[in-house]
Design a protein around this motif. Structure first.
Motif, PDB file in Angstrom:
ATOM      1  N   VAL A   1      -2.911  -8.171  14.689  1.00 13.33           N
ATOM      2  CA  VAL A   1      -3.252  -7.326  13.540  1.00 13.33           C
ATOM      3  C   VAL A   1      -4.759  -7.370  13.327  1.00 13.33           C
ATOM      4  O   VAL A   1      -5.399  -8.385  13.558  1.00 13.33           O
ATOM      5  N   ASN A   2      -5.263  -6.246  12.893  1.00 16.46           N
ATOM      6  CA  ASN A   2      -6.693  -6.161  12.610  1.00 16.46           C
ATOM      7  C   ASN A   2      -7.023  -7.118  11.461  1.00 16.46           C
ATOM      8  O   ASN A   2      -6.528  -6.960  10.353  1.00 16.46           O
ATOM      9  N   PRO A   3      -7.854  -8.137  11.732  1.00 16.47           N
ATOM     10  CA  PRO A   3      -8.126  -9.132  10.686  1.00 16.47           C
ATOM     11  C   PRO A   3      -8.895  -8.546   9.498  1.00 16.47           C
ATOM     12  O   PRO A   3      -8.959  -9.161   8.444  1.00 16.47           O
ATOM     13  N   LEU A   4      -9.460  -7.351   9.701  1.00 21.62           N
ATOM     14  CA  LEU A   4     -10.235  -6.734   8.614  1.00 21.62           C
ATOM     15  C   LEU A   4      -9.365  -5.881   7.698  1.00 21.62           C
ATOM     16  O   LEU A   4      -9.807  -5.415   6.651  1.00 21.62           O
ATOM     17  N   LEU A   5      -8.128  -5.653   8.134  1.00 24.11           N
ATOM     18  CA  LEU A   5      -7.223  -4.770   7.384  1.00 24.11           C
ATOM     19  C   LEU A   5      -6.916  -5.312   5.987  1.00 24.11           C
ATOM     20  O   LEU A   5      -6.651  -6.502   5.824  1.00 24.11           O
ATOM     21  N   ILE A   6      -6.945  -4.447   4.985  1.00 22.72           N
ATOM     22  CA  ILE A   6      -6.566  -4.842   3.620  1.00 22.72           C
ATOM     23  C   ILE A   6      -5.246  -4.143   3.295  1.00 22.72           C
ATOM     24  O   ILE A   6      -5.215  -2.914   3.214  1.00 22.72           O
ATOM     25  N   PRO A   7      -4.160  -4.927   3.137  1.00 19.67           N
ATOM     26  CA  PRO A   7      -2.879  -4.259   2.860  1.00 19.67           C
ATOM     27  C   PRO A   7      -2.852  -3.685   1.442  1.00 19.67           C
ATOM     28  O   PRO A   7      -3.164  -4.388   0.486  1.00 19.67           O
ATOM     29  N   VAL A   8      -2.543  -2.406   1.336  1.00 21.77           N
ATOM     30  CA  VAL A   8      -2.459  -1.736   0.021  1.00 21.77           C
ATOM     31  C   VAL A   8      -1.190  -0.898   0.000  1.00 21.77           C
ATOM     32  O   VAL A   8      -0.896  -0.192   0.962  1.00 21.77           O
ATOM     33  N   LYS A   9      -0.424  -1.003  -1.093  1.00 21.09           N
ATOM     34  CA  LYS A   9       0.793  -0.195  -1.224  1.00 21.09           C
ATOM     35  C   LYS A   9       0.466   1.108  -1.944  1.00 21.09           C
ATOM     36  O   LYS A   9      -0.480   1.151  -2.738  1.00 21.09           O
ATOM     37  N   PRO A  10       1.272   2.156  -1.712  1.00 20.49           N
ATOM     38  CA  PRO A  10       1.031   3.406  -2.452  1.00 20.49           C
ATOM     39  C   PRO A  10       1.135   3.163  -3.958  1.00 20.49           C
ATOM     40  O   PRO A  10       1.958   2.357  -4.406  1.00 20.49           O
ATOM     41  N   ALA A  11       0.310   3.844  -4.734  1.00 24.77           N
ATOM     42  CA  ALA A  11       0.348   3.709  -6.194  1.00 24.77           C
ATOM     43  C   ALA A  11       1.654   4.300  -6.723  1.00 24.77           C
ATOM     44  O   ALA A  11       2.287   5.128  -6.068  1.00 24.77           O
ATOM     45  N   LYS A  12       2.028   3.871  -7.931  1.00 25.44           N
ATOM     46  CA  LYS A  12       3.263   4.395  -8.545  1.00 25.44           C
ATOM     47  C   LYS A  12       3.018   5.788  -9.105  1.00 25.44           C
ATOM     48  O   LYS A  12       1.947   6.066  -9.635  1.00 25.44           O
ATOM     49  N   LEU A  13       4.037   6.624  -8.984  1.00 27.26           N
ATOM     50  CA  LEU A  13       3.946   7.962  -9.570  1.00 27.26           C
ATOM     51  C   LEU A  13       4.405   7.890 -11.034  1.00 27.26           C
ATOM     52  O   LEU A  13       5.591   8.029 -11.329  1.00 27.26           O
ATOM     53  N   THR A  14       3.464   7.643 -11.919  1.00 24.58           N
ATOM     54  CA  THR A  14       3.792   7.557 -13.353  1.00 24.58           C
ATOM     55  C   THR A  14       4.002   8.970 -13.897  1.00 24.58           C
ATOM     56  O   THR A  14       3.539   9.948 -13.279  1.00 24.58           O
ATOM     57  N   PRO A  15       4.668   9.110 -15.055  1.00 23.33           N
ATOM     58  CA  PRO A  15       4.840  10.459 -15.628  1.00 23.33           C
ATOM     59  C   PRO A  15       3.487  11.161 -15.850  1.00 23.33           C
ATOM     60  O   PRO A  15       3.378  12.363 -15.626  1.00 23.33           O
ATOM     61  N   LEU A  16       2.457  10.393 -16.253  1.00 14.19           N
ATOM     62  CA  LEU A  16       1.129  10.997 -16.466  1.00 14.19           C
ATOM     63  C   LEU A  16       0.552  11.546 -15.163  1.00 14.19           C
ATOM     64  O   LEU A  16      -0.011  12.639 -15.126  1.00 14.19           O
ATOM     65  N   LYS A  17       0.718  10.762 -14.106  1.00 17.74           N
ATOM     66  CA  LYS A  17       0.198  11.216 -12.809  1.00 17.74           C
ATOM     67  C   LYS A  17       0.932  12.466 -12.336  1.00 17.74           C
ATOM     68  O   LYS A  17       0.329  13.383 -11.782  1.00 17.74           O
TER      69      LYS A  17
END
Ligand SMILES: [Zn+2]
Length: 495
Positions: free
Chosen positions: A25-41
């Motif tokens: 795995v790329n040691p520079l990779l930053i794992p990020v999950k998709p943001a939540k789809l809130t009603p406002l969004k």
């Protein structure tokens, strides 16, 4: 037999090595999950979809205006009046720049900025076709997609404003109309005059050939012109009476080319001669050249610049000429912000890459074929979010100034075919089509959704600001501009 065994073992070892390399795995990779789809969004994304006909029209209007640095009178006004109508209080002509503006909505904390750019590039006029065809030969064109840039930034702020008004959300939004990015001027003067002071954070993006959030920096820069003054004479009849201003430039350039070896490898010096005299048989009494001195940070550029000035001084002595330096502009290196980047990236994952049609892909591939590039079309993917391989960049941008005044986020959304050059007719062609509109919609949605996250999460803003303070390492922003330098005045053109 034995040889076969050894050979077999070698193959097994090679296969094992290959596997571990592939699994690495790329040691520079930053794992990020998709943001939540809130009603406002959900509301914000729907607002952008509903606003697209107007936003596309505004995009195309600024694309047609194609006004270069400090001449963006119509483009700035188009965005300023769009914000006016949307309920922002717009101050025009800030920082002594007639084409700069600030649109403000709301009150109290946090104060969230959006950067909008809208200047075009000279000589890049181009129709929306897949081979080089200027609308008007030699006229400007939007070869960096700043038409999309300005509209998406304004639109995302308006989308958030609508939700803040409807749901009584506290906070202040500020849209900064920033002229003259291509000449690395606008935000430098705006920063010096305090326009960006008091921000909690700033949201920034740029159209490109990828969908990504970058944590790379950019080079710090000083740019200036030098004018040499000599004495004219007949080049054959009495050259001993002459003192060549062109010699001043040439000796400067020879000196700089020797200097390069004794600067840090990160230093970059480039130049063009703007005026080298009129005719070979006349000793030129006037010459002018334009220089860029770049390096990985402000301190390094200032050190390099001191040495460059000494070379110029020496060249004047050698050529028996005098000279005058005209400082044009300077910028810092950009301070990236990982905490802010994670929020924007999670919203990019939520919104998704622009979905280009077969027709749009065919247009992109036709451009790539015309340029002799592999016809990969427009990207459909989102690049991984990772720490940069190097902490410095090659280009320079006046966004860097803002990044020293407040934590500033990054975003790139695709509008040009993969691998095509920037500042090129092909980018002008794409920025006037439905490809640009799709890029615009995605950028507006990602920035609006990110802004909603920032408004709802003061702890994230705190994290961003702590990181920003740490990156500054105790250094406070000091304008690279000489105190007496005023912005260039470019009057409005008639008609
Ligand atoms: Zn640009």
């Amino acid at each position: 037999m034995r040889r076969n065994l050894i050979f077999g073992a070698l193959i097994l070892l090679a296969a094992a090595g290959f596997l571990s390399a592939a699994e690495e795995v790329n040691p520079l990779l930053i794992p990020v999950k998709p943001a939540k789809l809130t009603p406002l969004k959900k509301e914000a994304l729907a607002w952008v979809d509903a606003a697209m006909p107007e936003l596309a029209r505004l995009n195309d209007e600024i694309w047609r205006n194609a006004e270069i640095a400090l001449e963006e009178y119509r483009s700035a006004e188009a965005l300023a009046s769009y914000l006016d109508k949307a309920g922002f209080k717009v101050e025009r002509g800030v920082a002594g720049l007639p084409t700069a503006f600030v649109g403000t909505y709301g009150s109290g904390q946090p104060v969230i900025g959006f950067l909008a750019e809208y200047d075009a590039l000279p000589g890049l006029s181009q129709e929306t076709v897949s081979s080089k065809k200027p609308v008007r030969e030699g006229a400007p064109g939007h070869g960096c997609g700043h038409n999309i840039f300005g509209v998406a930034s304004a639109a995302s702020a308006v989308a958030v404003k609508e939700l803040m008004a409807a749901h009584h959300i506290a906070g202040t939004l500020k849209v900064f109309g920033c002229p003259a990015e291509e000449t690395v001027e606008g935000k430098v003067f705006m920063a010096r005059s305090g326009v960006f002071d008091g921000l909690s954070l700033c949201i920034q993006w740029h159209p490109g050939d990828e969908n990504a959030v970058s944590l790379e920096s950019s080079n710090a820069l000083n740019q200036f012109e030098v004018e040499f003054f000599g004495r004219t004479a007949h080049s054959a009849g009495d050259p001993w009476h002459g003192r060549s201003a062109l010699d001043g430039i040439e000796l400067t350039d020879v000196g700089l080319n020797f200097l390069r070896e004794h600067l840090q490898p990160t230093a970059r010096i480039h130049y063009v001669i703007l005026d080298g005299g009129g005719a070979p048989n006349v000793v030129p009494d006037h010459a002018r050249a334009w220089y860029y001195v770049r390096d990985l940070d402000r301190e390094s550029v200032e050190k390099d610049y001191e040495r460059v000035l000494e070379v110029i001084e020496g060249a004047a002595k050698m050529s028996g000429t005098t000279y005058k330096i005209h400082f044009k502009s300077g910028v810092h290196e950009t301070l990236a912000n990982r905490a802010g980047g994670e929020v924007v990236y999670s919203n990019l994952l939520l919104v998704g890459a622009p979905a280009f049609s077969n027709e749009e892909q065919a247009f992109a591939k036709a451009i790539q074929k015309d340029l002799g590039l592999e016809d990969k079309g427009l990207t459909a993917k989102i690049e991984p979010f990772s720490l940069p391989e190097k902490s410095w960049g090659s280009g320079s941008t006046d966004v860097a100034e803002v990044s020293w005044l407040t934590p500033t986020t990054d975003l790139s959304v695709a509008f040009t075919p993969l691998g095509t050059p920037g500042h090129h007719w092909s980018a002008v062609a794409c920025s006037g089509t439905s490809i640009a509109h799709k890029c615009l919609a995605v950028a507006s949605k990602v920035m609006a959704a990110s802004c909603l996250d920032f408004l709802a999460q003061p702890d994230v803003i705190k994290k961003m600001r702590d990181e920003w303070t740490a990156r500054k390492k105790g250094r406070e922003y000091k304008s690279p501009l000489p105190a007496d330098l005023q912005p260039r005045a470019v009057p409005r053109k008639e008609g």
